[in-house]
Write a protein that holds these residues in place. Structure first.
Motif, short mmCIF file in Angstrom:
data_model
loop_
_atom_site.label_atom_id
_atom_site.label_comp_id
_atom_site.label_asym_id
_atom_site.label_seq_id
_atom_site.Cartn_x
_atom_site.Cartn_y
_atom_site.Cartn_z
N HIS A 1 0.84 -1.19 0.00
CA HIS A 1 0.00 0.00 0.00
C HIS A 1 0.88 1.24 0.00
CE1 HIS A 1 -3.91 -2.06 1.60
NE2 HIS A 1 -3.78 -2.15 0.30
N GLU B 1 0.49 -7.90 -7.45
CA GLU B 1 -0.72 -7.29 -7.99
C GLU B 1 -1.03 -5.97 -7.28
OE1 GLU B 1 -3.54 -6.95 -10.80
OE2 GLU B 1 -2.11 -8.60 -10.66
N VAL B 2 -0.82 -5.93 -5.97
CA VAL B 2 -1.05 -4.70 -5.21
C VAL B 2 -0.11 -3.60 -5.71
CG1 VAL B 2 -1.08 -3.64 -2.92
CG2 VAL B 2 -1.81 -6.02 -3.21
N LYS C 1 1.10 -3.15 -8.58
CA LYS C 1 0.70 -2.64 -9.90
C LYS C 1 -0.23 -1.43 -9.79
CE LYS C 1 0.97 -7.06 -12.39
NZ LYS C 1 0.17 -8.10 -13.09
N HIS C 2 -0.90 -1.28 -8.66
CA HIS C 2 -1.88 -0.21 -8.48
C HIS C 2 -1.30 0.99 -7.72
CE1 HIS C 2 -5.07 -2.77 -10.02
NE2 HIS C 2 -4.66 -3.73 -9.20
N LYS D 1 0.56 3.59 -8.64
CA LYS D 1 0.36 4.89 -9.29
C LYS D 1 -1.09 5.35 -9.15
CE LYS D 1 1.08 7.42 -13.59
NZ LYS D 1 1.53 7.33 -15.00
N THR D 2 -2.02 4.42 -9.34
CA THR D 2 -3.44 4.76 -9.20
C THR D 2 -3.77 5.19 -7.77
OG1 THR D 2 -4.00 3.18 -10.94
CG2 THR D 2 -5.79 3.88 -9.48
N MET D 3 -3.19 4.50 -6.80
CA MET D 3 -3.42 4.85 -5.40
C MET D 3 -2.89 6.25 -5.10
SD MET D 3 -2.81 1.40 -3.07
CE MET D 3 -1.26 0.88 -3.82
N GLN E 1 -5.24 8.77 -6.55
CA GLN E 1 -6.48 8.79 -5.78
C GLN E 1 -6.36 9.67 -4.54
OE1 GLN E 1 -7.79 4.90 -4.57
NE2 GLN E 1 -9.49 5.67 -3.35
N TYR F 1 3.91 10.46 -6.95
CA TYR F 1 4.28 9.12 -7.41
C TYR F 1 5.73 9.15 -7.84
CZ TYR F 1 4.40 4.92 -10.33
OH TYR F 1 4.73 3.71 -10.89
N GLU G 1 7.67 2.81 -9.26
CA GLU G 1 7.72 1.58 -8.48
C GLU G 1 9.15 1.33 -8.00
OE1 GLU G 1 6.17 -1.86 -10.39
OE2 GLU G 1 4.31 -0.88 -11.01
N THR H 1 -3.71 -7.43 3.01
CA THR H 1 -3.37 -7.61 1.59
C THR H 1 -2.94 -9.07 1.42
OG1 THR H 1 -1.04 -7.02 1.88
CG2 THR H 1 -2.57 -5.22 1.31
#
Length: 210
Positions: free
Chosen positions: A60, A86-87, A89-90, A92-94, A97, A102, A105, A134
């Protein structure tokens, strides 16, 4: 003989996440580098620490967002459980939001699979897989205490309403991986004050009956 481990911490960002600095014999392992990366870098320089690795208890944003900055500055590895792919991968979106910067990674990531201890510098530490908050959450076990990320807090537990969360799995992780530790074990959570296994067994309303 190794000197006792020294633990420093910073509570940072809008989520007040705990970033920990575990130091022994002149080397420092950074645990869960959250928001305010420049403050983390300033703290490292002020304390004249020698970072040799980063451990993220999960992916996170409030536990990993500053890892790329520190990795770039000190050329050190980042450790994360393989089930957090998988977590991650998100990330940038987090960040978008929550209107947070950012930094990319963390690359490369050293993926943990549970079969070997975590090795960085002279540190040779065990960890336990604690899914629930998670899929790839871990707790890091040291002689000084256990860093629990968002699995358990002082009289509370991690949320399971995020993608990949699983309440039943979280309760199983706490029962089998945390409450099996010696009662006097100090727990250093991802948010809030330190606590102990015995205290949470006796006073945590979310784990009653485990």
């Amino acid at each position: 003989m190794c000197k006792p481990m020294q633990i420093d911490s910073l509570a940072l960002g809008i989520f007040q996440s705990n970033t920990y600095f575990l130091t022994q014999d002149g080397e420092t392992l950074i645990i869960d580098p959250g928001d305010r990366g420049q403050k983390i870098l300033d703290f490292i320089r002020e304390k004249e620490l020698n970072p040799i690795g980063i451990v993220c208890t999960h992916a996170h944003l409030d536990h990993i967002i500053s890892a790329p900055l520190i990795m770039k500055e000190y050329a050190i590895p980042c450790f994360l459980h393989e089930k957090e792919r998988e977590v991650l991968k998100h990330l940038k979106t987090m960040c978008e939001q929550f209107h947070m910067p950012y930094h990319g990674e963390p690359k490369p990531v050293t993926w943990l699979d549970g079969r070997k201890p975590l090795k960085a510098g002279h540190f040779n530490l065990s960890y336990r897989h604690t899914p629930g908050h998670t899929p790839g959450g871990i707790i890091l076990v040291t002689d000084t205490g256990v860093f629990t990320g968002d699995t358990i807090f002082y009289r509370s537990v991690g949320r399971t309403d995020f993608p990949g969360g699983d309440h039943e799995a979280l309760m199983t992780s706490i029962r089998d991986q945390i409450f099996t530790l010696p009662g006097e074990t100090i727990l250093y959570p991802g948010h809030g004050p330190a606590t102990s296994v015995n205290h949470e067994k006796q006073h945590n309303p979310f784990t009653a009956g485990l």
